[in-house]
Design a protein around this motif. Structure first.
Motif, PDB file in Angstrom:
ATOM      1  N   GLN A   6      -2.789   2.453  -0.877  1.00  0.00           N
ATOM      2  CA  GLN A   6      -3.414   0.875  -0.072  1.00  0.00           C
ATOM      3  C   GLN A   6      -4.948   1.968  -0.633  1.00  0.00           C
ATOM      4  O   GLN A   6      -5.487   1.131  -0.190  1.00  0.00           O
ATOM      5  CB  GLN A   6      -3.050   1.698   1.443  1.00  0.00           C
ATOM      6  CG  GLN A   6      -2.017   0.976   2.027  1.00  0.00           C
ATOM      7  CD  GLN A   6      -1.957   1.080   3.914  1.00  0.00           C
ATOM      8  OE1 GLN A   6      -1.913   1.888   4.445  1.00  0.00           O
ATOM      9  NE2 GLN A   6      -1.275  -0.117   4.640  1.00  0.00           N
ATOM     10  N   SER A   7      -4.991   2.931  -0.558  1.00  0.00           N
ATOM     11  CA  SER A   7      -6.148   3.682  -0.258  1.00  0.00           C
ATOM     12  C   SER A   7      -6.367   2.340  -2.605  1.00  0.00           C
ATOM     13  O   SER A   7      -7.470   2.900  -2.830  1.00  0.00           O
ATOM     14  CB  SER A   7      -6.050   4.966  -0.638  1.00  0.00           C
ATOM     15  OG  SER A   7      -5.096   5.930  -2.192  1.00  0.00           O
ATOM     16  N   ARG A   8      -5.357   2.727  -3.312  1.00  0.00           N
ATOM     17  CA  ARG A   8      -5.916   2.089  -4.756  1.00  0.00           C
ATOM     18  C   ARG A   8      -5.717   0.723  -4.310  1.00  0.00           C
ATOM     19  O   ARG A   8      -6.577   0.003  -5.677  1.00  0.00           O
ATOM     20  CB  ARG A   8      -4.690   2.981  -5.271  1.00  0.00           C
ATOM     21  CG  ARG A   8      -4.552   4.357  -5.340  1.00  0.00           C
ATOM     22  CD  ARG A   8      -2.611   3.912  -6.419  1.00  0.00           C
ATOM     23  NE  ARG A   8      -2.650   3.536  -7.283  1.00  0.00           N
ATOM     24  CZ  ARG A   8      -1.717   2.957  -8.038  1.00  0.00           C
ATOM     25  NH1 ARG A   8      -0.612   3.689  -7.078  1.00  0.00           N
ATOM     26  NH2 ARG A   8      -1.882   2.599  -9.298  1.00  0.00           N
ATOM     27  N   ILE A   9      -5.669  -0.157  -3.396  1.00  0.00           N
ATOM     28  CA  ILE A   9      -6.753  -1.861  -3.154  1.00  0.00           C
ATOM     29  C   ILE A   9      -7.678  -1.917  -3.357  1.00  0.00           C
ATOM     30  O   ILE A   9      -8.069  -1.242  -1.420  1.00  0.00           O
ATOM     31  CB  ILE A   9      -4.864  -2.821  -2.595  1.00  0.00           C
ATOM     32  CG1 ILE A   9      -4.058  -1.500  -2.602  1.00  0.00           C
ATOM     33  CG2 ILE A   9      -5.391  -3.530  -2.040  1.00  0.00           C
ATOM     34  CD1 ILE A   9      -2.753  -2.518  -1.465  1.00  0.00           C
ATOM     35  N   PRO A  10      -8.181  -3.052  -3.996  1.00  0.00           N
ATOM     36  CA  PRO A  10     -10.176  -2.717  -3.371  1.00  0.00           C
ATOM     37  C   PRO A  10      -9.809  -3.826  -2.590  1.00  0.00           C
ATOM     38  O   PRO A  10      -8.781  -4.234  -2.088  1.00  0.00           O
ATOM     39  CB  PRO A  10      -9.948  -4.091  -4.692  1.00  0.00           C
ATOM     40  CG  PRO A  10      -9.341  -3.347  -6.039  1.00  0.00           C
ATOM     41  CD  PRO A  10      -8.198  -2.762  -4.728  1.00  0.00           C
ATOM     42  N   ASP A  11     -10.905  -3.530  -1.821  1.00  0.00           N
ATOM     43  CA  ASP A  11     -10.843  -4.038  -0.479  1.00  0.00           C
ATOM     44  C   ASP A  11     -10.966  -6.183  -0.138  1.00  0.00           C
ATOM     45  O   ASP A  11     -10.285  -6.353   0.558  1.00  0.00           O
ATOM     46  CB  ASP A  11     -12.359  -3.423   0.096  1.00  0.00           C
ATOM     47  CG  ASP A  11     -12.571  -2.507   0.563  1.00  0.00           C
ATOM     48  OD1 ASP A  11     -11.682  -1.464   0.717  1.00  0.00           O
ATOM     49  OD2 ASP A  11     -13.646  -1.378   0.805  1.00  0.00           O
TER      50      ASP A  11
END
Length: 420
Positions: A6-11
């Motif tokens: 999830q942390s690698r998915i842009p907002d």
């Protein structure tokens, strides 16, 4: 979805558009099939992995429909080709592999340097050599009744033509092929930089040799033309040599593998081409469509919205030609072959100003190879229970293709109506 993922998915990327797993490595699933699974819902998707092995963990957008792919490839204002191969970064320098990675205002001028060598009339002059080389290669194993098609034929034909066109020593071909296999990412990312440095050094030496003693070959012409431009002679000549190396030692090799695998699996279509040899050019066009295999990459230079999806400046967008060429919006039953389809709108060679400059030579080689093969080899097939191994990535193809046939008693039996 795990927290690290999830942390690698842009907002700004909706979770519903994120692809689970690795879209470029399908394991036991044939690459065209695994990409079609991604395209099933349509629109743009977001992948946590890129097709370039050196950027495996770099996220990217995937255009899954032909309309979007064409719009991206033709939109040079919002999407640029710079560093689309990643070779410059691997080498640690500001190097453009032109014309593929060049953008306006330099692209047209750089492409024009190569254009005369790849026009239909120019490549037509090589047909006799292509035909003769095809026959010579086939004669080495036709009476044996079997071959490993990729290593014994597919690799040898177009790469021989390539080294002759460039004026490189034929004796260097085995080394060049070894480097190419690694450079395309088929042994993992850990050897990429080292291998591209070797290729760079080889091309530097070849360029220096031509400067001292120009010849009547493509490499000498590249040097003369980039010198005359006086913009960046060393960088432009090297960049062109490197992109021709990558394309010249991979594209037709890969296409041949897919095409002959198809004919081995579809005995009725193989038999039809033997009965109707004039259909071969149309069959090649349909097979190019059905088995498009390259993934083209672009970088957004400003925020762009496509079909309601926001692509931000600096994000990479990839355009798999396999999806564009199998879009049901363009073709009825796109996953099926139809030699009467008249498929000329496919994306096998790309689209827009960066369309493959070598497409006329590629077609000539593919047609010549199939004509020569069907004229000399009887009905062929793959061994029972055999599945050829394949690789994914920026250009996905077969690692090997085992074929077998009953040796013909005479040439008339082998041709079965195919005109030489």
């Amino acid at each position: 979805m795990e927290l690290s993922t999830q942390s690698r998915i842009p907002d700004h990327v909706p979770a519903s558009l994120v692809i689970e797993g690795h879209p470029w490595q399908g394991g036991d699933v044939p690459p065209h099939d695994w990409l079609e699974r991604i395209a099933a819902r349509g629109g743009l998707r977001y992948a946590l992995h890129g097709p370039l092995p050196q950027d495996d963990d770099a996220g990217c957008w995937i255009a899954t429909e032909a309309k979007a792919i064409r719009s991206i490839l033709i939109d040079h204002r919002n999407f640029v080709s710079r560093d689309s191969t990643g070779v410059g970064k691997l080498l640690g320098e500001d190097l453009v592999l032109a014309p593929l990675e060049s953008d306006a205002p330099n692209h047209q001028a750089l492409r024009a340097i190569l254009q005369p060598w790849f026009q239909p009339a120019a490549v037509k002059a090589r047909q006799e050599r292509i035909d003769a080389l095809s026959r010579d290669l086939i004669e080495r194993f036709a009476d044996r009744g079997h071959c490993e098609f990729v290593s014994e034929f597919a690799i040898r034909l177009p790469t021989q033509i390539f080294v002759e066109l460039m004026g490189l020593p034929v004796d260097d071909l085995p080394q060049l092929l070894e480097w190419e296999y690694i450079a395309m990412g088929r042994k993992g990312a850990h050897l990429l930089a080292e291998t591209w440095l070797k290729i760079r050094s080889y091309m530097d030496e070849a360029i220096a040799d031509r400067r001292n003693a120009p010849r009547d070959d493509l490499l000498s012409q590249i040097i003369r033309s980039t010198d005359a431009r006086a913009v960046d002679p060393e960088g432009e000549a090297l960049g062109m040599a490197l992109i021709l190396f990558a394309a010249g030692l991979d594209t037709v090799v890969t296409a041949l593998g897919w095409h002959f695998m198809h004919l081995a699996e579809h005995q009725d279509e193989q038999a039809r081409l033997r009965r109707e040899p004039d259909l071969i050019p149309a069959a090649i066009e349909e097979l190019l469509r059905l088995y498009s295999f390259t993934t083209l990459t672009r970088m957004a230079v400003r925020d762009v919205e496509i079909d309601g999806v926001l692509i931000k400046a600096g994000e990479r967008v990839v355009c798999p030609t396999a999806l564009g060429s199998r879009d049901p919006a363009d073709y009825v039953e796109p996953g099926q072959s139809d030699f009467d389809r008249g498929a000329r709108r496919h994306l096998a060679f790309g689209f827009g100003q960066h369309i493959c400059i070598g497409m006329h030579l590629a077609r000539l080689e593919l047609i010549g190879a199939m004509r020569a093969w069907l004229a000399a080899v009887p009905q062929f097939r793959m061994p029972k229970g055999y599945r050829p191994p394949w690789h994914g990535g920026i250009s996905f193809g077969l690692d090997e293709l085992r074929l077998e046939w009953e040796p013909a008693k005479n040439m008339q039996e082998a041709t079965c109506g195919v005109d030489e």
